[in-house]
Structure formats: structure tokens, C-alpha cells
Design a protein around this motif. Structure first.
Motif, PDB file in Angstrom:
ATOM      1  N   ILE A 170       0.622  -0.747  -0.299  1.00  9.70           N
ATOM      2  CA  ILE A 170       0.176  -0.113  -0.003  1.00  9.70           C
ATOM      3  C   ILE A 170       0.824   1.644  -0.286  1.00  9.70           C
ATOM      4  CG2 ILE A 170      -1.854   1.607   1.147  1.00  9.70           C
ATOM      5  CD1 ILE A 170      -2.258  -1.999   2.439  1.00  9.70           C
ATOM      6  N   GLU A 171       0.695   1.860  -1.100  1.00  8.05           N
ATOM      7  CA  GLU A 171       1.653   3.102  -1.528  1.00  8.05           C
ATOM      8  C   GLU A 171       1.466   4.271  -0.285  1.00  8.05           C
ATOM      9  OE1 GLU A 171       3.952   4.492  -5.193  1.00  8.05           O
ATOM     10  OE2 GLU A 171       1.598   3.764  -5.363  1.00  8.05           O
ATOM     11  N   THR A 172       2.400   5.187   0.818  1.00  7.90           N
ATOM     12  CA  THR A 172       2.191   6.241   1.090  1.00  7.90           C
ATOM     13  C   THR A 172       2.610   7.193   0.383  1.00  7.90           C
ATOM     14  OG1 THR A 172       3.325   4.452   3.368  1.00  7.90           O
ATOM     15  CG2 THR A 172       2.553   7.410   3.651  1.00  7.90           C
ATOM     16  N   THR A 173       1.492   7.936   0.482  1.00  4.69           N
ATOM     17  CA  THR A 173       1.429   9.066  -0.435  1.00  4.69           C
ATOM     18  C   THR A 173       2.477  10.408  -0.373  1.00  4.69           C
ATOM     19  OG1 THR A 173      -0.818   9.737  -0.304  1.00  4.69           O
ATOM     20  CG2 THR A 173      -0.323   8.021  -2.398  1.00  4.69           C
ATOM     21  N   SER A 174       1.499  10.471   1.422  1.00  4.98           N
ATOM     22  CA  SER A 174       1.762  11.872   1.961  1.00  4.98           C
ATOM     23  C   SER A 174       2.885  11.703   3.140  1.00  4.98           C
ATOM     24  CB  SER A 174       0.291  12.258   2.115  1.00  4.98           C
ATOM     25  OG  SER A 174       0.675  12.604   3.782  1.00  4.98           O
ATOM     26  N   GLN A 175       4.135  12.405   2.552  1.00  4.49           N
ATOM     27  CA  GLN A 175       5.702  13.221   3.951  1.00  4.49           C
ATOM     28  C   GLN A 175       4.244  13.967   5.188  1.00  4.49           C
ATOM     29  OE1 GLN A 175       6.777  11.302   2.581  1.00  4.49           O
ATOM     30  NE2 GLN A 175       8.564  12.877   3.996  1.00  4.49           N
ATOM     31  N   ASN A 176       2.892  14.358   4.798  1.00  3.87           N
ATOM     32  CA  ASN A 176       2.225  14.540   6.691  1.00  3.87           C
ATOM     33  C   ASN A 176       2.859  13.348   7.417  1.00  3.87           C
ATOM     34  OD1 ASN A 176       0.308  15.510   8.080  1.00  3.87           O
ATOM     35  ND2 ASN A 176      -0.936  15.787   6.273  1.00  3.87           N
ATOM     36  N   LEU A 177       2.803  13.882   8.985  1.00  2.00           N
ATOM     37  CA  LEU A 177       3.917  13.282  10.141  1.00  2.00           C
ATOM     38  C   LEU A 177       2.060  12.546  10.527  1.00  2.00           C
ATOM     39  CD1 LEU A 177       5.918  14.949  12.867  1.00  2.00           C
ATOM     40  CD2 LEU A 177       6.222  13.066  10.671  1.00  2.00           C
ATOM     41  N   SER A 178       1.187  12.737  10.357  1.00  2.00           N
ATOM     42  CA  SER A 178      -0.079  12.185  10.666  1.00  2.00           C
ATOM     43  C   SER A 178      -0.518  11.261   9.931  1.00  2.00           C
ATOM     44  CB  SER A 178      -1.858  12.920  10.692  1.00  2.00           C
ATOM     45  OG  SER A 178      -1.553  13.739   9.654  1.00  2.00           O
ATOM     46  N   GLU A 179       0.227  10.834   8.737  1.00  2.00           N
ATOM     47  CA  GLU A 179      -0.360   9.791   8.050  1.00  2.00           C
ATOM     48  C   GLU A 179       1.056   8.860   7.810  1.00  2.00           C
ATOM     49  OE1 GLU A 179      -1.907   9.775   3.232  1.00  2.00           O
ATOM     50  OE2 GLU A 179      -0.624   8.221   3.618  1.00  2.00           O
ATOM     51  N   ILE A 180       0.935   7.710   8.579  1.00  2.00           N
ATOM     52  CA  ILE A 180       1.279   6.813   8.949  1.00  2.00           C
ATOM     53  C   ILE A 180       1.596   5.580   8.084  1.00  2.00           C
ATOM     54  CG2 ILE A 180       2.142   7.104  11.450  1.00  2.00           C
ATOM     55  CD1 ILE A 180      -0.082   4.399  11.657  1.00  2.00           C
ATOM     56  N   SER A 181       2.610   4.859   7.562  1.00  2.00           N
ATOM     57  CA  SER A 181       2.977   3.941   6.706  1.00  2.00           C
ATOM     58  C   SER A 181       1.330   2.769   7.287  1.00  2.00           C
ATOM     59  CB  SER A 181       4.475   3.195   5.967  1.00  2.00           C
ATOM     60  OG  SER A 181       3.747   1.845   6.094  1.00  2.00           O
ATOM     61  N   ARG A 182       0.247   2.328   6.078  1.00  2.00           N
ATOM     62  CA  ARG A 182      -0.223   1.899   6.152  1.00  2.00           C
ATOM     63  C   ARG A 182      -0.023   0.185   6.003  1.00  2.00           C
ATOM     64  NH1 ARG A 182      -3.479   6.327   4.614  1.00  2.00           N
ATOM     65  NH2 ARG A 182      -5.519   6.522   4.536  1.00  2.00           N
ATOM     66  N   ASN A 183       0.814   0.502   5.660  1.00  2.00           N
ATOM     67  CA  ASN A 183       1.536  -1.348   6.165  1.00  2.00           C
ATOM     68  C   ASN A 183       2.128  -1.694   7.320  1.00  2.00           C
ATOM     69  OD1 ASN A 183       2.039  -1.474   2.881  1.00  2.00           O
ATOM     70  ND2 ASN A 183       3.049   0.155   2.431  1.00  2.00           N
ATOM     71  N   VAL A 184       2.912  -0.581   8.163  1.00  2.00           N
ATOM     72  CA  VAL A 184       3.415  -0.737   9.048  1.00  2.00           C
ATOM     73  C   VAL A 184       2.269  -0.356   9.905  1.00  2.00           C
ATOM     74  CG1 VAL A 184       5.576  -0.090  11.008  1.00  2.00           C
ATOM     75  CG2 VAL A 184       5.885   0.377   8.395  1.00  2.00           C
ATOM     76  N   ALA A 185       1.301  -0.164   9.730  1.00  2.00           N
ATOM     77  CA  ALA A 185       0.750  -0.176  10.264  1.00  2.00           C
ATOM     78  C   ALA A 185      -0.322  -1.846  11.327  1.00  2.00           C
ATOM     79  CB  ALA A 185       0.080   1.458  10.497  1.00  2.00           C
ATOM     80  N   ILE A 186      -0.707  -2.462  10.143  1.00  2.00           N
ATOM     81  CA  ILE A 186      -0.925  -3.563  10.471  1.00  2.00           C
ATOM     82  C   ILE A 186      -0.255  -4.740  10.912  1.00  2.00           C
ATOM     83  CG2 ILE A 186      -1.938  -5.505   8.852  1.00  2.00           C
ATOM     84  CD1 ILE A 186      -2.320  -3.574   6.713  1.00  2.00           C
ATOM     85  N   ARG A 187       1.104  -4.204   9.763  1.00  2.00           N
ATOM     86  CA  ARG A 187       2.150  -5.286  11.127  1.00  2.00           C
ATOM     87  C   ARG A 187       2.262  -5.103  12.734  1.00  2.00           C
ATOM     88  NH1 ARG A 187       5.390  -4.104   6.168  1.00  2.00           N
ATOM     89  NH2 ARG A 187       6.542  -2.770   7.066  1.00  2.00           N
ATOM     90  N   ASN A 188       2.091  -3.469  12.561  1.00  2.00           N
ATOM     91  CA  ASN A 188       1.723  -3.179  14.298  1.00  2.00           C
ATOM     92  C   ASN A 188       0.622  -3.454  15.695  1.00  2.00           C
ATOM     93  OD1 ASN A 188       4.650  -2.164  14.127  1.00  2.00           O
ATOM     94  ND2 ASN A 188       3.663   0.085  14.529  1.00  2.00           N
TER      95      ASN A 188
END
Ligand code: ADP
Ligand code: MG
Length: 350
Positions: A80-98
Motif C-alpha cells: 500500500i503506497e504511502t502518498t504523503s509526507q504528512n506526519l499524521s499519515e503513517i504507513s498503512r503497511n507498518v500500521a497493520i504489522r504493528n
């Protein structure tokens, strides 16, 4: 394998339900191939497909995906691409693993005969820390122009990754585990990772345990990858080493990777590429996702389906040389899939 189930598994009529997260780039087309092959040979899997739109605000898709995986227990996933550098938008990939506490990533880097590559006959298993470490996503700008980024290492986390590595080595008849680190510079964090590995090693006296600094590891891999057996790696070094080895044995288009915790498992392409530039061109190598599908079938106990798909893809790619351009071929993605299906028994004919 699972300690205790948080949710009962969805299962009806002798079939298994698995969450499918196609992701972006080449993810959706590769998932189509997996579905075609599974349905062709009658693999008893029903997919619950969840699309995550990386451009949307909020995390509703992400939450649906996590609830679905908790319900089903397993998932197959594109990146899943992380499109923004916005700090509040974390990588969905990492979020799922965590969120699912998938604390280990297993990548079996095994050469395929005949694939053009820098090195042949490589057979290394990477056991990578998959949560914490440099991927803690705890960064802040303390004052303008001064950024701090936390790397989190805990005894519990380092110990369970090391234990997975040694246990894997024992159960698969491997001889040696090499722990990769930079404990000469990151004395506390990598020091703890190394210390826990040494501690766990005491329970596996029949195995050899070595340790190697990450920078030397990269040089040793490029010059002689055959010296390595099982590797135990912190998060960031794990992804770098995975990419180095994949590059050595034929690129991003071959291997699958497995993510495990105590309760859930996610199967995906080994180097987690989005492949945006090659999407929609019928040139992406379907193997990383086909192999993720085989891993999934093995995990769920459908060993026969896993075996016949593996054999059909081996005949296609290795014996008949039907290959996409990334591994020196001139075939399309669908040529590869059609050949695999030709070698599989067709479950849909009466
Ligand atoms: P990331 O999204 O991690 O930056 P990319 O999607 O850019 O990675 O992929 C890295 C390289 O690997 C690109 O050159 C891409 O074309 C190639 N690649 C990734 N997956 C495949 C695949 N399945 N088949 C062929 N080439 C691939
Ligand atoms: Mg890219």
C-alpha cells in the motif's frame, strides 16, 4: 501454532476465508492471477477483498482491513503506497504489522536454477524484526531544523525474534544463525538485540551463532553469499539485506515473504514493492504473489494445492523458460499465468 484465538476463524463448507489486500501499483493485477490459479485448481479459499485507498483522509479502510484479518486469521497482501509526507499519515503497511503484532518477517532467499543472477545456489533464510526498531515511527522536530527519531528495542521484542530464528534453524535442519547489528555504534539498542540473541543461543547448543556488523555483511553478501545460513536482523537492516540478496539472486520479481505473530499471518511479495511504474503493462513478474499464495496454502494446511501450484510454476519458469523481462525473459505476465494453469489440473471441468 496459534497460542490462543482472539476470534474464531471464519470457515464454512470446508473452505477457508482469507483477507485479500490488493494494495497499489501491480498489486491488483497480481491478485487477479492468484484468484485465477486458485479457482482453476480448486483451492478451497474464499477471499474477502478490501481495497485501501491511500489518498483518502482518515483510516476507515485500514480499520476494516485490520478487523477482517482478526476475523479471518490470515491475509494475502500487496504493498500500500504511502502518498504523503504528512506526519499524521503513517504507513498503512507498518500500521497493520504493528496492530496485529506481526513481530517477525521470514524471507527464504533461495536461487532458482537458470535465472540470470550475480550468484547461483544461494539459500539464506532471513528472520527480520518486523515491529519496533527503526520502524517505531516516533519522529518529531524538537525545534525547527532539529529532528529526533527514536529506535525502540526491548528485551521482549529482541528475544522473541531471536527465538524465532533459532527455532526455525533447528526445525529446518539449519546449522548456523548470524545476528546482524551495529552494536559498535548503537551500543544500547543493537547491543540489546545482540545480547538477547546470545542469550537465546544458550537454548540451542547444537547450532552455531555468529554475529556480523551490518556494513561488513553487505560486502560479504555481495562477494560470498554462500557463507550465510539463517540471519537474525533488526528491522531496517533486515529490509536492506533482503533487497541486497534479492538483487543478487534475480531481483524483486521472485520471492514471497511471510509475516507472523502469535495470532495472525500475512503473506506478501518478499521485497514489498509497489511496482507503480510497471503496473498495467502485463510485464510484472507474477511469481512473488503466486509464491505468497503458495505460502498461504501451506499455512492453512492445503499442502496438496500448494505443491501442485509450486510444481506448475517451476515447470513454467525454470524448465520451460517462460519468464517475464525482469528475469531475462520475453514473455508477458499472462503468458506465465496461462502456462501455470496449463500444468494444473482443472477443477472446473466435469
Ligand atoms: P518500492 O515501491 O519499494 O520503491 P518499486 O515498486 O519501485 O519498489 O520496485 C523496485 C524495482 O523492482 C522496480 O524497478 C520495479 O519495476 C521492480 N519490481 C518490483 N516488483 C516487480 C515484479 N513483480 N516484477 C518485475 N519487476 C518488479
Ligand atoms: Mg518505488
Amino acid at each position: 501454532k496459534y497460542k490462543d484465538l482472539e476470534f474464531p476463524r471464519t470457515k464454512y463448507g470446508g473452505r477457508s476465508v482469507v483477507t485479500m489486500l490488493p494494495g497499489g501499483g501491480i498489486g491488483p493485477e497480481l491478485m487477479t492471477y492468484v484468484r485465477e490459479i486458485f479457482s482453476h485448481c480448486g483451492a478451497p479459499i474464499d477471499f474477502e477483498v478490501i481495497d485501501i485507498d491511500p489518498s483518502t483522509e482518515g483510516n476507515e479502510d485500514l480499520e476494516n482491513a485490520i478487523v477482517s484479518i482478526k476475523r479471518n486469521g490470515t491475509a494475502i497482501k500487496g504493498n500500500i503506497e504511502t502518498t504523503s509526507q504528512n506526519l499524521s499519515e503513517i504507513s498503512r503497511n507498518v500500521a497493520i504489522r504493528n496492530e496485529l503484532d506481526l513481530y517477525v518477517n521470514v524471507l527464504h532467499c533461495k536461487s532458482l536454477p537458470g535465472i540470470p543472477a550475480r550468484h547461483q545456489n544461494v539459500d539464506i533464510v532471513l528472520i527480520r524484526q518486523n515491529t519496533y526498531g527503526e520502524y517505531a515511527m516516533m519522529e518529531h522536530e524538537a525545534v525547527r531544523g532539529h529532528v529526533e527519531s527514536l529506535k525502540i528495542m526491548t528485551e521482549e521484542n529482541a528475544e522473541r525474534v531471536a527465538r524465532y530464528a533459532f527455532e526455525y534453524a533447528r526445525q529446518h535442519g539449519r546449522k548456523k544463525v548470524t545476528t546482524i547489528h551495529k552494536a559498535n555504534i548503537m551500543k544500547l539498542s543493537d547491543g540489546l538485540f545482540l545480547e538477547m540473541a546470545k542469550k537465546v543461543h544458550k537454548d540451542y547448543p547444537e547450532l552455531k551463532h555468529e554475529n556480523m556488523i551490518i556494513d561488513n555483511t553487505c560486502m560479504q553478501l555481495v562477494s560470498n553469499p554462500h557463507q550465510f545460513d539463517v540471519m537474525n536482523l533488526p528491522n531496517l537492516y533486515g529490509t536492506i539485506v533482503a533487497n541486497v540478496i534479492c538483487g543478487l539472486i534475480g531481483g524483486a520479481g521472485l520471492l514471497s515473504g511471510r509475516n507472523y505473530g502469535d495470532y495472525y499471518a500475512i503473506f506478501e511479495p518478499g521485497t514489498r514493492n509497489t511496482g507503480t511504474a510497471i503496473a498495467g503493462k502485463n510485464i510484472a513478474n507474477p511469481l512473488p504473489m503466486i509464491n505468497a499464495g503458495i505460502d498461504l496454502l501451506n499455512h492453512l494446511g492445503y499442502k496438496d494445492h500448494a505443491r501442485i501450484i509450486h510444481e506448475a510454476s517451476y515447470k513454467t519458469v525454470v524448465e520451460n523458460g517462460i519468464r517475464t523481462p525482469d528475469v531475462g525473459g520475453s514473455n508477458t505476465s499472462t503468458d506465465v499465468i496461462n502456462s501455470i494453469m496449463d500444468y494444473l489440473p482443472n477443477a472446473n471441468v466435469v
